[in-house]
Design a protein around this motif. Structure first.
Motif, PDB file in Angstrom:
ATOM      1  N   ALA A 139      -1.076  11.284   1.996  1.00 30.98           N
ATOM      2  CA  ALA A 139      -1.004   9.860   2.293  1.00 30.98           C
ATOM      3  C   ALA A 139       0.436   9.383   2.385  1.00 30.98           C
ATOM      4  O   ALA A 139       0.699   8.219   2.579  1.00 30.98           O
ATOM      5  CB  ALA A 139      -1.736   9.061   1.208  1.00 30.98           C
ATOM      6  N   VAL A 178       3.566   7.643  -2.532  1.00 32.88           N
ATOM      7  CA  VAL A 178       2.719   6.671  -3.222  1.00 32.88           C
ATOM      8  C   VAL A 178       3.569   5.905  -4.226  1.00 32.88           C
ATOM      9  O   VAL A 178       4.332   6.479  -4.984  1.00 32.88           O
ATOM     10  CB  VAL A 178       1.562   7.374  -3.965  1.00 32.88           C
ATOM     11  CG1 VAL A 178       0.695   6.341  -4.677  1.00 32.88           C
ATOM     12  CG2 VAL A 178       0.732   8.203  -3.001  1.00 32.88           C
ATOM     13  N   THR A 205       0.588   3.438  -0.059  1.00 29.75           N
ATOM     14  CA  THR A 205       1.092   4.699   0.472  1.00 29.75           C
ATOM     15  C   THR A 205       1.734   4.481   1.828  1.00 29.75           C
ATOM     16  O   THR A 205       1.640   3.403   2.427  1.00 29.75           O
ATOM     17  CB  THR A 205      -0.058   5.714   0.633  1.00 29.75           C
ATOM     18  OG1 THR A 205      -0.887   5.288   1.733  1.00 29.75           O
ATOM     19  CG2 THR A 205      -0.898   5.803  -0.625  1.00 29.75           C
ATOM     20  N   GLU A 206       2.362   5.534   2.348  1.00 30.21           N
ATOM     21  CA  GLU A 206       2.926   5.469   3.692  1.00 30.21           C
ATOM     22  C   GLU A 206       1.818   5.239   4.722  1.00 30.21           C
ATOM     23  O   GLU A 206       2.036   4.603   5.740  1.00 30.21           O
ATOM     24  CB  GLU A 206       3.687   6.753   4.017  1.00 30.21           C
ATOM     25  CG  GLU A 206       4.367   6.753   5.384  1.00 30.21           C
ATOM     26  CD  GLU A 206       5.351   5.604   5.562  1.00 30.21           C
ATOM     27  OE1 GLU A 206       5.439   5.088   6.696  1.00 30.21           O
ATOM     28  OE2 GLU A 206       6.026   5.225   4.582  1.00 30.21           O
ATOM     29  N   THR A 216      -7.532   2.145  -1.090  1.00 28.72           N
ATOM     30  CA  THR A 216      -6.493   3.174  -1.150  1.00 28.72           C
ATOM     31  C   THR A 216      -6.810   4.231  -2.208  1.00 28.72           C
ATOM     32  O   THR A 216      -6.563   5.416  -2.007  1.00 28.72           O
ATOM     33  CB  THR A 216      -5.119   2.536  -1.434  1.00 28.72           C
ATOM     34  OG1 THR A 216      -4.830   1.572  -0.418  1.00 28.72           O
ATOM     35  CG2 THR A 216      -4.026   3.590  -1.438  1.00 28.72           C
ATOM     36  N   LEU A 225      -7.058   8.215  -1.558  1.00 26.27           N
ATOM     37  CA  LEU A 225      -6.325   9.256  -2.289  1.00 26.27           C
ATOM     38  C   LEU A 225      -7.276  10.262  -2.933  1.00 26.27           C
ATOM     39  O   LEU A 225      -6.942  11.443  -3.044  1.00 26.27           O
ATOM     40  CB  LEU A 225      -5.442   8.610  -3.351  1.00 26.27           C
ATOM     41  CG  LEU A 225      -4.268   7.773  -2.818  1.00 26.27           C
ATOM     42  CD1 LEU A 225      -3.595   7.014  -3.943  1.00 26.27           C
ATOM     43  CD2 LEU A 225      -3.259   8.650  -2.090  1.00 26.27           C
TER      44      LEU A 225
END
Length: 208
Positions: free
Chosen positions: A40, A43, A53-54, A104, A108
């Motif tokens: 991701a 973080v 995250t990106e 998110t 993850l």
């Protein structure tokens, strides 16, 4: 790009539905690129301790680019952008409200239940909403006055409708990561109920 038939929505809002769908699908494809690589990006934690995250940030950039190209005059309020003071956005009569990556934590943990959320807000109330779950290949749309729909496998829109309440068969949707002790105590009181744990906005789509 996903294919879809024309939909039975109100004509004045059709163009905005198109804009939101194109943006959601492009952002969803970007998220899948990170997801399929099992990464991701970097973080970090926000002030509320939720992760970003990106992938969140890149999805934000895609949404902003696509929506601004389609409707340059509409402001955009995003979870992954600076907090715009209420005094600055209070005069907005119409704007986009976006969450570039909802769920998110599920992203993850690879639950497949993350979504891209887009709403067109008019005079303080949502009039168009799109929720796209790229890993599940599911897209939901709602339009004020025209109902809520799911995109079927054949590209046709399937109208969503609630079921008749059966007190003997209660199903409860609870957040997988944010339920907490209050929800747990409520579930303990509702003995015999079926509990489904799920991430993010997909819960609301199933309720609809």
């Amino acid at each position: 790009m996903l294919q879809y038939s024309r939909y039975p929505f109100h004509p004045p809002l059709d163009a905005y539905v198109d804009m939101a769908l194109v943006a959601a699908w492009e952002a969803g494809a970007t998220l899948l690129g990170y997801y399929m690589r099992t990464e991701a990006g970097m973080v970090r934690l926000k002030e509320n301790s939720s992760p970003v995250t990106e992938a969140d940030l890149e999805s934000h950039r895609v949404l902003v680019r696509v929506l601004r190209q389609a409707a340059p005059d509409l402001p955009i309020l995003s979870e992954e952008a600076r907090m715009i003071p209420h005094a600055e956005r209070a005069p907005w009569s119409r704007y986009w409200l976006i969450d570039p990556l909802d769920g998110t934590k599920g992203f993850l943990k690879r639950t497949d239940e993350f979504t891209v959320n887009i709403a067109l807000v008019e005079k303080g109330a949502p009039v168009v909403g799109v929720v796209h779950a790229p890993a599940l290949q599911q897209t939901f749309v709602a339009v004020k006055g025209a109902g809520a729909y799911r995109l079927g496998d054949n590209g046709q829109w399937v109208r969503l409708s609630t079921v008749r309440v059966d007190p003997k068969r209660i199903r409860i949707l609870a957040s997988r990561h944010h339920a907490g002790p209050v929800v747990q105590r409520l579930l303990e009181r509702l003995t015999g109920a079926e509990t489904v744990s799920m991430d993010g906005a997909l819960k609301f789509c199933l309720i609809a």
